[in-house]
Design a protein around this motif. Structure first.
Motif, PDB file in Angstrom:
ATOM      1  N   VAL A   1      41.743  38.289  41.349  1.00 33.97           N
ATOM      2  CA  VAL A   1      41.886  37.391  42.498  1.00 33.97           C
ATOM      3  C   VAL A   1      40.497  36.974  42.966  1.00 33.97           C
ATOM      4  O   VAL A   1      39.587  37.802  43.060  1.00 33.97           O
ATOM      5  N   ILE A   2      40.302  35.685  43.243  1.00 33.19           N
ATOM      6  CA  ILE A   2      39.038  35.235  43.841  1.00 33.19           C
ATOM      7  C   ILE A   2      39.338  34.591  45.187  1.00 33.19           C
ATOM      8  O   ILE A   2      40.362  33.927  45.370  1.00 33.19           O
ATOM      9  N   MET A   3      38.441  34.792  46.153  1.00 27.47           N
ATOM     10  CA  MET A   3      38.624  34.184  47.460  1.00 27.47           C
ATOM     11  C   MET A   3      37.281  33.994  48.155  1.00 27.47           C
ATOM     12  O   MET A   3      36.381  34.831  48.054  1.00 27.47           O
ATOM     13  N   ILE A   4      37.152  32.854  48.819  1.00 25.11           N
ATOM     14  CA  ILE A   4      35.975  32.534  49.633  1.00 25.11           C
ATOM     15  C   ILE A   4      36.399  32.669  51.089  1.00 25.11           C
ATOM     16  O   ILE A   4      37.399  32.064  51.503  1.00 25.11           O
TER      17      ILE A   4
ATOM     18  N   ILE B   1      33.947  36.530  48.257  1.00 23.11           N
ATOM     19  CA  ILE B   1      32.620  36.039  48.634  1.00 23.11           C
ATOM     20  C   ILE B   1      32.660  35.614  50.092  1.00 23.11           C
ATOM     21  O   ILE B   1      33.396  34.697  50.465  1.00 23.11           O
ATOM     22  N   GLU B   2      31.891  36.319  50.906  1.00 24.61           N
ATOM     23  CA  GLU B   2      31.832  36.024  52.343  1.00 24.61           C
ATOM     24  C   GLU B   2      30.712  35.014  52.604  1.00 24.61           C
ATOM     25  O   GLU B   2      29.615  35.127  52.069  1.00 24.61           O
TER      26      GLU B   2
ATOM     27  N   LEU C   1      30.997  27.575  44.800  1.00 26.77           N
ATOM     28  CA  LEU C   1      31.244  28.939  45.267  1.00 26.77           C
ATOM     29  C   LEU C   1      32.387  29.596  44.496  1.00 26.77           C
ATOM     30  O   LEU C   1      32.313  30.784  44.139  1.00 26.77           O
ATOM     31  N   LYS C   2      33.434  28.836  44.237  1.00 22.11           N
ATOM     32  CA  LYS C   2      34.562  29.411  43.496  1.00 22.11           C
ATOM     33  C   LYS C   2      34.194  29.683  42.038  1.00 22.11           C
ATOM     34  O   LYS C   2      34.630  30.677  41.445  1.00 22.11           O
TER      35      LYS C   2
ATOM     36  N   ASP D   1      40.086  37.540  32.371  1.00 20.68           N
ATOM     37  CA  ASP D   1      40.113  36.123  32.016  1.00 20.68           C
ATOM     38  C   ASP D   1      41.063  35.343  32.914  1.00 20.68           C
ATOM     39  O   ASP D   1      40.805  34.180  33.238  1.00 20.68           O
ATOM     40  N   TRP D   2      42.170  35.987  33.311  1.00 21.85           N
ATOM     41  CA  TRP D   2      43.125  35.301  34.171  1.00 21.85           C
ATOM     42  C   TRP D   2      42.699  35.409  35.631  1.00 21.85           C
ATOM     43  O   TRP D   2      42.337  36.473  36.107  1.00 21.85           O
ATOM     44  N   ILE D   3      42.721  34.263  36.321  1.00 26.29           N
ATOM     45  CA  ILE D   3      42.221  34.158  37.694  1.00 26.29           C
ATOM     46  C   ILE D   3      43.329  33.655  38.613  1.00 26.29           C
ATOM     47  O   ILE D   3      44.078  32.735  38.270  1.00 26.29           O
ATOM     48  N   PHE D   4      43.407  34.277  39.796  1.00 27.79           N
ATOM     49  CA  PHE D   4      44.296  33.792  40.851  1.00 27.79           C
ATOM     50  C   PHE D   4      43.422  33.442  42.050  1.00 27.79           C
ATOM     51  O   PHE D   4      42.773  34.301  42.637  1.00 27.79           O
ATOM     52  N   ASN D   5      43.396  32.168  42.411  1.00 26.27           N
ATOM     53  CA  ASN D   5      42.592  31.685  43.527  1.00 26.27           C
ATOM     54  C   ASN D   5      43.450  31.594  44.784  1.00 26.27           C
ATOM     55  O   ASN D   5      44.498  30.955  44.787  1.00 26.27           O
TER      56      ASN D   5
END
Length: 515
Positions: free
Chosen positions: A8-11, A35-36, A70-71, A81-85
């Motif tokens: 999971v990625i999140m800004i 990422i804050e 940023l993302k 490899d698999w990403i959840f935004n």
């Protein structure tokens, strides 16, 4: 699909109200990359508290460089490899997690999720907020985000396939009018900065605003949601209005300071005539920098003599003579300048007195201007050099050699159309650094001139191509910004084929930077 194999990625910024609930909805995933971005509330504290129980969370801090960049940075930190935004004001619904776990996508697949957008706790199925399918799950070996400052999106390829799920996200979009207005203010500014290549006007801003309100409130049924539908539609209309008004205002701004960069190499007699013409400019540039590609000592002595009584700051930026390295020489001089706007000429160009004024008049962010060049013949050039009088240049008659503000504006306006009707590879033909200008910030965004070029040829075209690929515009001032080129024999073209291949590589890969 094993959720443990998804990162999971999140800004996040100032997300203390929703971050905890968002993170708790993500515990089934393999890792969370957070990422804050310069929060001034308890966002970071909440993230670290969560990390005490959920060990597979990576917390980073970074300044704002645009949502797209940023993302992509967050993706680079991901182990899978698999990403959840996901955004910090969204929740992953349990039904979505179950559905995602039951599919086996290919790496070319991009999974789109339905999103329920809430205003003050109510799901709004109008105002363009529904249906709302957002592409959020993807394989990083196949795609990534574009470089947009705002409204970033995934880069789709020919083999990309979209899979729509039945379940997805709950989005706590806005609590009240204040939160709507805050986002309107922030996003409209970022949009304007991102779209400087577009045209705007007061009329266009008004029409966009009115149409957006009408579309959201009437055509997209905001009218059926009472005051909430009206507020959302009004703010959407205001957002459209202010996007274009801020763009209009940015494009109306003119640079406050200007540097004239003059390239030279062992041509002190020609350089002297050029510097004499610079003294005659109205207005003068704030500074003049000589980009010297390794000239002998006599050029340095000439510049020192001019520095004693030159009407503006004059600086000599010299580099070792290691062959034809004009790109490195220009970069060095531009980076040494203290001005926000850059005008480039060669050291054999006599300038008409309105030269700087013309460049500044048409200057605009995200725009390269190509001034007008008249080539003096061999006899005219010999007379000029023998009499050491730059003013003889202006005796050259002929329609194309005259300054004409009306025709310059017509050609400038027409050049706006070229970006729509011609390929970028066609646009850069005829671009010349001997009479060119741009904002220094735009130069820095594409890392300046390509220092891989050695010898004459294609350096200026490659620079313009990268400028265009970075959403820039190239415009000609055919009858303004006049400069007269002192005749000389053509430069050696023995490196032209190698340089042409560098240029073609830039065109093929649509590069914006050269390193």
């Amino acid at each position: 699909m094993d959720l443990k194999q998804i990162s999971v990625i999140m800004i996040v910024k100032n997300a203390q109200k929703t971050l905890k609930a968002c993170l708790e909805s993500l515990q089934e995933f393999g890792e969370i990359v957070l990422i804050e971005n310069d929060s001034n509330d308890d966002t970071l504290k909440i993230a670290y508290e969560f990390s005490k129980n959920y060990k597979n969370i990576k917390i980073y801090q970074h300044k704002f460089i645009g949502f797209g960049p940023l993302k992509n940075l967050a993706i680079s930190y991901a182990s899978n490899d698999w990403i959840f935004n996901i955004d910090a004001d969204e929740l992953a619904k349990k039904e979505f997690l179950q559905e995602l776990g039951q599919i086996e996508p290919n790496k070319e697949d991009i999974i789109a999720l339905p999103r329920e957008n809430l205003y003050n706790g109510e799901w709004i199925k109008a105002c363009g907020w529904w249906p709302d399918h957002v592409m959020r799950v993807f394989n990083k070996t196949h795609t990534s985000f574009n470089k947009n400052l705002v409204h970033e999106s995934l880069i789709l390829h020919e083999d990309s396939k979209k899979i729509k799920l039945q379940n997805g996200l709950r989005h706590f979009a806005f609590d009240d009018i204040d939160s709507l207005l805050d986002k309107l203010q922030k996003y409209s500014k970022l949009w304007a900065l991102q779209n400087l290549h577009k045209e705007s006007s007061v009329c266009k801003a008004l029409l966009r605003g009115i149409w957006t309100f009408f579309r959201n409130y009437v055509l997209k049924k905001g009218i059926f949601y009472g005051y909430k539908g009206f507020i959302i539609s009004t703010c959407n209309g205001l957002g459209a209005f202010f996007k274009y008004m801020k763009l209009y205002e940015l494009k109306k701004q003119k640079p406050k300071t200007c540097a004239l960069i003059i390239t030279t190499y062992n041509q002190k007699e020609r350089l002297a005539l050029v510097l004499d013409s610079v003294k005659n400019l109205e207005p003068l540039p704030d500074e003049v920098l000589i980009a010297d590609d390794g000239s002998r000592e006599d050029t340095a002595k000439l510049i020192q003599a001019y520095q004693k009584d030159f009407p503006c700051e004059l600086e000599h930026i010299w580099q070792e003579d290691e062959g034809f390295r004009a790109a490195a020489s220009r970069n060095k001089a531009i980076r040494a300048s203290n001005s926000e706007y850059i005008v480039l000429i060669d050291g054999d160009m006599i300038l008409e007195k309105n030269f700087i004024s013309d460049h500044l008049k048409f200057a605009s962010l995200k725009t390269i201007l190509q001034g007008s060049r008249t080539i003096l013949n061999e006899n005219e050039s010999k007379e000029l050099l023998s009499k050491n009088d730059f003013s003889l240049t202006f005796n050259k008659k002929g329609f194309k050699n005259q300054r004409n503000i009306f025709l310059a504006k017509c050609i400038y306006k027409f050049s706006k159309l070229t970006k729509k009707f011609f390929k970028k590879s066609q646009l850069v033909k005829g671009s010349k650094t001997c009479n060119m200008s741009f904002y220094k910030s735009d130069f820095e965004a594409i890392e300046g001139f390509n220092e891989k070029f050695i010898g004459w040829g294609r350096e200026d075209s490659e620079f313009v191509a990268r400028f265009l690929f970075n959403e820039g515009v190239f415009k000609r001032l055919k009858f303004n910004a006049l400069a007269y080129h002192i005749y000389h024999e053509e430069n050696s073209k023995n490196m032209l084929e190698i340089n042409h291949q560098i240029y073609l590589e830039t065109i093929k890969n649509e590069k914006t930077t050269w390193r």
